[in-house]
Design an enzyme around this catalytic site. Structure first.
Site, PDB file in Angstrom:
ATOM      1  N   ASP A  41      15.242   6.656  15.642  1.00 28.84           N
ATOM      2  CA  ASP A  41      15.887   6.277  13.730  1.00 28.84           C
ATOM      3  C   ASP A  41      16.051   7.518  13.025  1.00 28.84           C
ATOM      4  O   ASP A  41      14.674   8.686  13.223  1.00 28.84           O
ATOM      5  CB  ASP A  41      14.371   5.430  13.208  1.00 28.84           C
ATOM      6  CG  ASP A  41      15.410   4.513  12.355  1.00 28.84           C
ATOM      7  OD1 ASP A  41      16.244   4.902  11.713  1.00 28.84           O
ATOM      8  OD2 ASP A  41      15.044   3.137  12.285  1.00 28.84           O
TER       9      ASP A  41
ATOM     10  N   ASP B   8      19.673   6.222   9.360  1.00 28.40           N
ATOM     11  CA  ASP B   8      19.261   5.287   7.991  1.00 28.40           C
ATOM     12  C   ASP B   8      20.185   5.407   7.061  1.00 28.40           C
ATOM     13  O   ASP B   8      20.357   6.404   6.344  1.00 28.40           O
ATOM     14  CB  ASP B   8      17.574   5.457   8.431  1.00 28.40           C
ATOM     15  CG  ASP B   8      17.156   4.904   7.436  1.00 28.40           C
ATOM     16  OD1 ASP B   8      16.757   2.822   7.483  1.00 28.40           O
ATOM     17  OD2 ASP B   8      16.632   4.720   5.839  1.00 28.40           O
TER      18      ASP B   8
ATOM     19  N   GLU C 258      23.862   3.017   9.540  1.00 24.04           N
ATOM     20  CA  GLU C 258      23.345   1.742   9.271  1.00 24.04           C
ATOM     21  C   GLU C 258      24.077   2.362   8.076  1.00 24.04           C
ATOM     22  O   GLU C 258      23.429   2.446   6.914  1.00 24.04           O
ATOM     23  CB  GLU C 258      22.351   1.607   8.548  1.00 24.04           C
ATOM     24  CG  GLU C 258      21.417   0.187   7.964  1.00 24.04           C
ATOM     25  CD  GLU C 258      20.413   0.263   7.251  1.00 24.04           C
ATOM     26  OE1 GLU C 258      19.136  -0.762   7.305  1.00 24.04           O
ATOM     27  OE2 GLU C 258      20.164   1.525   6.668  1.00 24.04           O
TER      28      GLU C 258
ATOM     29  N   HIS D 139      14.518  -5.646  11.890  1.00 26.43           N
ATOM     30  CA  HIS D 139      12.980  -5.215  11.415  1.00 26.43           C
ATOM     31  C   HIS D 139      13.192  -5.769   9.375  1.00 26.43           C
ATOM     32  O   HIS D 139      12.238  -5.856   9.276  1.00 26.43           O
ATOM     33  CB  HIS D 139      12.970  -3.599  11.741  1.00 26.43           C
ATOM     34  CG  HIS D 139      13.058  -2.863  10.540  1.00 26.43           C
ATOM     35  ND1 HIS D 139      14.380  -2.071  11.598  1.00 26.43           N
ATOM     36  CD2 HIS D 139      13.683  -2.048   9.811  1.00 26.43           C
ATOM     37  CE1 HIS D 139      14.694  -1.697  10.538  1.00 26.43           C
ATOM     38  NE2 HIS D 139      13.951  -1.299   9.743  1.00 26.43           N
ATOM     39  N   ASP D 140      14.116  -5.252   8.643  1.00 31.72           N
ATOM     40  CA  ASP D 140      14.978  -5.396   8.176  1.00 31.72           C
ATOM     41  C   ASP D 140      15.576  -7.347   7.600  1.00 31.72           C
ATOM     42  O   ASP D 140      15.242  -7.666   6.592  1.00 31.72           O
ATOM     43  CB  ASP D 140      15.929  -5.125   7.035  1.00 31.72           C
ATOM     44  CG  ASP D 140      15.902  -3.657   7.563  1.00 31.72           C
ATOM     45  OD1 ASP D 140      14.084  -3.356   7.019  1.00 31.72           O
ATOM     46  OD2 ASP D 140      16.118  -2.497   7.724  1.00 31.72           O
TER      47      ASP D 140
END
Ligand code: NOJ
Length: 570
Positions: free
Chosen positions: A125, A221, A277, A350-351
């Protein structure tokens, strides 16, 4: 090749294609990362091998065979770099190290090697919009206005009314410099200044460090925020006098120039995949971001997971109920926009809340719902991303008080709701629904204490359904969500139609069922999912003459039962 040879070759190709229309689209033409799903791991919650209450790299190594059983091609790890963990690793204090909480560089090297032995790649990431305020770059930058890194971050004498994504002002006063710095997320996550070529160089070098280690790609990210507008102006304020920084800075023109440089300096020439993302990149903009002309191989745009929010700023207490037609439209628009490129299919990460709670009405059977989502996940066109626990049918969690939440954004959203006049109870309801902790409860391995996640005190309470929902129990049950995932993964992998067939949606305005086809040459699959808790009649006899090849009910009807999901082959 001369012209005659070319014509001869083309005629031969056409002849083969007429006999076997699938030839042109053969899956052999797909890249490794298009053929198999990606498994996302949140290392802090995966498996603890030391008893400290948080997961680690050795825990991941120990479970590689389990991950392999899902037939995955890559594992995406959320950040494992040194970090004060204010945002659980998305606040990085050293871009080329390993957080001791997770292990050592030797553990990481072993993970790469052990994964490789199982034909799995490790994907890192990259968090390049901001660093931690404890990064040496920031410490230097804040120390004075004339140090060499003075403009590595975004400093201003005046602040605007922008609200950070985690709540509160997006500007933080710094005594040492007597200036404000910008932070799109927490105040401990200062935004890097991409206009400075030295910053870009330092970030590219960090990414290249991991490529040399043999990683299989990157998830990048919060990439839509790296370019800031030329002028910093106040935005239209909400009731609390602030306006979302997202609405003021996301996707600023010129951003793609930075990203093409990242592609040239890091991605090009490597057999890796990249997935950016990018909250708020619209389906019609996708061709500029992905594929031949774009920067990334895939893009996590948020259209289908954020349909409950009216604009990109995700204000939880202003969310509206989901309309199935809008969910389907978001997915269909993205499928169409990536027809010539590729799409990352995901419903969880995870969000986000767990999808069985997010996309189905209250009272839905959770096991049927998990299998229904798996049916869609593995039959749209693109690479399926499975988030840890999704393959077991994990559901949302619920803590009694806001103080029990670890997630920094839950606290920000709660405070914003309270400032807007909601009571504690009302504000908490939205936290239950949208908290990122829903996705972060520990992995459930077995029925022992802490579901086998840790021998110590778990950093976040294990979900109370762990006695029935865990790997060991589901392994033994042929009908479990886990075994359904395995079947779906194998089905996709062995089917050229599912790997690369064309997508077409049927009945887009129907608010009860999601129906679409995947077609390749003469082969066609029809996928139908009932999102309600009652029987639904099909609008036409679409399954006539077709054979059922998968479903979350064992028998067959000519209508769809509650939460039923089926795949038929024509
Ligand atoms: C997106 C990540 O997925 C999220 O977990 C994080 O908090 C923000 N970006 C900030 O890095």
């Amino acid at each position: 090749m001369n012209r005659r040879e070319f014509v001869k070759g083309s005629v031969a190709l056409m002849a083969v294609a007429m006999i076997n229309p699938n030839f042109i689209f053969a899956a052999e033409n797909l890249k490794w990362w298009q053929k198999k799903p990606v498994y996302q791991i949140y290392p802090k919650s995966f498996l603890d091998t030391t008893g400290k209450g948080t997961g680690d790299l050795r825990g991941i190594i120990r479970k590689l065979d389990y991950i392999k059983s899902l037939n995955v091609g890559a594992i995406w790890l959320t950040p494992i770099y040194p970090s004060p963990m204010i945002d659980n690793g998305y606040d990085i204090s050293d871009y080329t190290g390993i957080n001791p909480l997770f292990g050592t560089m030797e553990d990481f090297d072993e993970l790469i090697a052990e994964a490789k032995a199982r034909d799995i790649k490790i994907v890192m990431d990259l968090v390049f919009n901001h660093s931690s305020d404890k990064h040496s770059w920031f410490i230097e930058s804040k120390s004075s206005r004339d140090n060499p890194k003075a403009d590595w971050y975004i400093w201003r004498d005046e602040k605007t009314n922008w609200r950070s994504i985690f709540g509160g002002s997006a500007w933080q006063w710094c005594e040492e410099r007597q200036q404000y710095y910008l932070h799109t997320f927490a105040k401990e996550q200062p935004d890097l200044n991409w206009e400075n070529p030295d910053v870009r160089r330092a970030l590219f070098d960090a990414a290249n460090f991991w490529l040399k280690k043999g990683v299989g790609g990157f998830r990048i990210d919060a990439i839509v925020y790296i370019k800031k507008p030329e002028k910093f102006l106040d935005g239209t304020p909400d009731a609390d006098g602030t306006c979302s920084v997202h609405n003021m800075t996301a996707n600023t023109p010129g951003i793609l120039d930075f990203l093409h440089e990242l592609k040239r300096e890091v991605f090009d020439g490597h057999d890796i995949f990249t997935v950016g993302e990018a909250n708020s990149v619209k389906p019609e903009e996708l061709p500029a971001w992905v594929g031949e002309r774009g920067v990334f191989n895939m893009l996590f745009e948020f259209s289908h997971v954020n349909i409950m929010f009216t604009n990109g700023d995700d204000v939880w207490h202003r969310s509206k109920p989901i309309k199935l037609s809008e969910f389907k439209k978001a997915l269909s628009d993205s499928q169409r926009a990536t027809r010539g490129s590729w799409y990352p299919i995901y419903f969880e990460n995870h969000d986000k809340p767990r999808s069985v709670d997010n996309f189905f009405p209250h009272g839905t059977d959770k096991i049927l719902a998990a299998k229904a989502m798996a049916t869609i996940l593995f039959t749209l066109r693109g690479t399926p991303f499975v988030y840890q626990g999704e393959e077991l049918g994990f559901t949302n969690t619920k803590f009694d008080s806001i103080d029990d939440y670890d997630d920094i954004s839950s606290r920000g959203a709660y405070n914003l709701a309270r400032a807007d006049g909601l009571s504690d109870k009302e504000a908490l309801k939205f936290v239950w629904k949208f908290s990122r902790d829903n996705a972060r409860t520990p992995m459930q391995w077995n029925t022992s204490i802490n579901a086998g996640f840790t021998g110590g005190k778990a950093w976040l309470p294990v979900h109370d359904d762990f006695k029935t929902c865990n790997v060991e129990v589901e392994e033994r049950d042929a009908d479990s969500v886990l075994n359904f995932y395995r079947k779906m993964s194998r089905l996709r992998n062995s089917s050229e139609v599912l790997l690369n067939g064309d997508y077409e949606e049927l009945y887009p305005n129907n608010e009860e069922i999601f129906v679409y086809t995947r077609t390749l040459g003469l082969k066609k699959f029809i996928i139908a999912v009932n999102f309600t808790t009652h029987d639904v009649k099909l609008p036409a006899k679409i399954f006539d003459g077709a054979k059922k090849i998968s479903g979350n009910y064992s028998d067959e009807k000519n209508y769809l039962r509650a939460t039923e999901a089926v795949i038929y082959e024509l």
